[in-house]
Enzyme design. Structure first.
Site, short mmCIF file in Angstrom:
data_model
loop_
_atom_site.label_atom_id
_atom_site.label_comp_id
_atom_site.label_asym_id
_atom_site.label_seq_id
_atom_site.Cartn_x
_atom_site.Cartn_y
_atom_site.Cartn_z
N ALA A 35 0.82 -1.21 0.00
CA ALA A 35 0.00 0.00 0.00
C ALA A 35 0.86 1.27 0.00
O ALA A 35 0.63 2.19 -0.79
CB ALA A 35 -0.92 -0.02 1.21
N LYS A 219 -14.04 7.60 2.68
CA LYS A 219 -14.29 7.20 1.29
C LYS A 219 -15.43 6.20 1.26
O LYS A 219 -15.37 5.17 1.93
CB LYS A 219 -13.04 6.56 0.70
CG LYS A 219 -11.82 7.47 0.73
CD LYS A 219 -10.54 6.68 0.49
CE LYS A 219 -10.22 5.76 1.65
NZ LYS A 219 -9.15 4.80 1.37
N ALA A 225 -16.71 10.80 -1.58
CA ALA A 225 -15.71 10.93 -0.52
C ALA A 225 -16.03 12.22 0.23
O ALA A 225 -16.51 13.19 -0.37
CB ALA A 225 -14.30 10.98 -1.10
N ALA A 257 -7.14 0.76 -5.33
CA ALA A 257 -7.89 2.01 -5.52
C ALA A 257 -7.73 2.94 -4.31
O ALA A 257 -7.65 4.16 -4.47
CB ALA A 257 -9.35 1.72 -5.78
N GLY A 258 -7.68 2.35 -3.13
CA GLY A 258 -7.52 3.17 -1.92
C GLY A 258 -6.18 3.89 -1.92
O GLY A 258 -6.08 5.06 -1.53
N ASP A 259 -5.14 3.18 -2.36
CA ASP A 259 -3.81 3.79 -2.41
C ASP A 259 -3.80 4.92 -3.43
O ASP A 259 -3.19 5.97 -3.22
CB ASP A 259 -2.75 2.76 -2.81
CG ASP A 259 -2.78 1.52 -1.93
OD1 ASP A 259 -3.17 1.65 -0.76
OD2 ASP A 259 -2.42 0.44 -2.42
O1 KDG Z 1 -3.70 -1.50 -1.08
C1 KDG Z 1 -3.26 -2.58 -1.83
C2 KDG Z 1 -2.52 -3.43 -0.88
O2 KDG Z 1 -3.43 -4.13 -0.09
C3 KDG Z 1 -1.64 -4.39 -1.53
O3 KDG Z 1 -0.80 -3.76 -2.45
C4 KDG Z 1 -0.90 -5.26 -0.57
O4 KDG Z 1 0.04 -3.81 1.05
C5 KDG Z 1 -0.67 -4.74 0.81
C6 KDG Z 1 -1.33 -5.41 1.92
O5 KDG Z 1 -0.66 -5.55 2.95
O6 KDG Z 1 -2.48 -5.79 1.83
#
Ligand code: KDG
Length: 306
Positions: A35, A219, A225, A257-259
């Site tokens: 993330a 969100k 949002a 999408a959140g990232d």
């Molecule tokens: O936001 C996407 C993430 O969930 C993915 O890239 C993996 O960081 C991650 C996780 O720990 O879930």
């Protein structure tokens, strides 16, 4: 020196190349899944001097993650390589979900003492997420130390709640994440997530869970949002609430999408945009990744060219 630090685990992400099930697919791609480093890639591509700070195993999957992040312009100079642990692994099985192979990973061995060697001097902003405290006992102590270090240099802090049910229970997460969010300047949280963890969904009520946080962004998936802003000099005038509907998109794959939203929001915040533009930029980057099978940077593809 980096102006933004993104701190957290990145795993080697394995996806079947033909979108078929893992059990029977013949061809897989390996990229970087994390993330905080997803966010770092967007920021770096927008021209912000961004470092992803973490640990990887001293293994080829770790090399690959460094290569992926390098190709997006992310500064990886503060990524340590642990010879006694592996890089975590993250397998996406289309239709079935995601599988983690990360217990005991190099990043899970990070702890509060690591903060001393990280480049807080000169940093303007630090981004962390609620995934980190779920990784290990030492990682649980890490985030308070990161927040202290950021505060000591006057850097802003964003905290994406990112509750991952595969890693810990809602009760444990709720108790651990709330005080961390309360110390951030920006909290990003999904409406569903807030409901699961704290039984609260309306944006104003969610914001009230973290009275110490300047801005709380809730969100609500494909609906809207909402930003509740209590950071201004006009604090006495009460919180500013801004709502902006999400864009309509054909969702190919929602992971990441959140990232993307968080990245868009922060890019706008850091360049001084107002609330509406911050939310609009979040929605734009989220829409971009929702319409793609990748977790980040659609169009670049998951492969690293040597
Ligand atoms: O936001 C996407 C993430 O969930 C993915 O890239 C993996 O960081 C991650 C996780 O720990 O879930």
């Amino acid at each position: 020196d980096p102006e933004v630090l993104c701190i957290g685990e990145t795993m080697a992400m394995v996806t079947s190349a033909d979108a078929g099930p893992v059990a029977t697919s013949e061809t897989f791609t390996v990229s970087a899944g994390g993330a905080e480093s997803n966010l770092a890639q967007y920021l770096a591509e927008m021209g912000l001097a961004t470092a992803w700070v973490s640990a990887l195993g001293a293994d080829p999957l770790g090399d690959r993650i460094v290569a992926v992040l390098h190709s997006s312009g992310v500064d990886t100079r503060w990524v340590t390589r642990d010879p006694e642990a592996n890089t975590g692994l993250y397998v996406k099985d289309p239709g079935a979900g995601v599988y983690y192979y990360r217990r005991g990973s190099a990043a899970s061995r990070l702890g509060p003492e690591d903060v001393r060697s990280w480049p807080f001097d000169g940093a303007r902003w630090v981004h962390v997420s609620g995934i980190t405290p779920a990784l290990s006992a030492t990682c649980r102590e890490l985030l308070p130390a990161v927040v202290d270090a950021a505060r000591s240099v006057g850097a802003g802090i964003s905290f994406d709640v990112n509750y991952r049910p595969a890693l810990w229970s809602a009760d444990e997460a709720a108790a651990t994440l709330r005080p961390l969010a309360d110390r951030a300047d920006v909290v990003l949280v999904g409406r569903d997530e807030a409901e699961t963890l704290w039984g609260t969904a309306a944006a104003e009520d969610v914001a009230a869970l973290f009275p110490g946080a300047g801005r709380v962004v809730v969100k609500d998936g494909d609906v809207e949002a909402v930003e509740v802003d209590r950071s201004g000099a006009d604090r006495s005038a009460g919180a500013g609430v801004t709502r902006l509907p999400a864009r309509t998109v054909d969702v190919v794959e929602p992971v990441g999408a959140g990232d993307a939203f968080a990245a868009g929001y922060l890019i706008a915040l850091l360049r001084g945009d107002g609330a509406r533009d911050r939310l609009a930029m979040g929605h734009s980057l989220a829409a971009w990744v929702l319409g793609s099978p990748h977790d980040n940077r659609p169009g670049h593809g998951p492969h690293v060219r040597a």
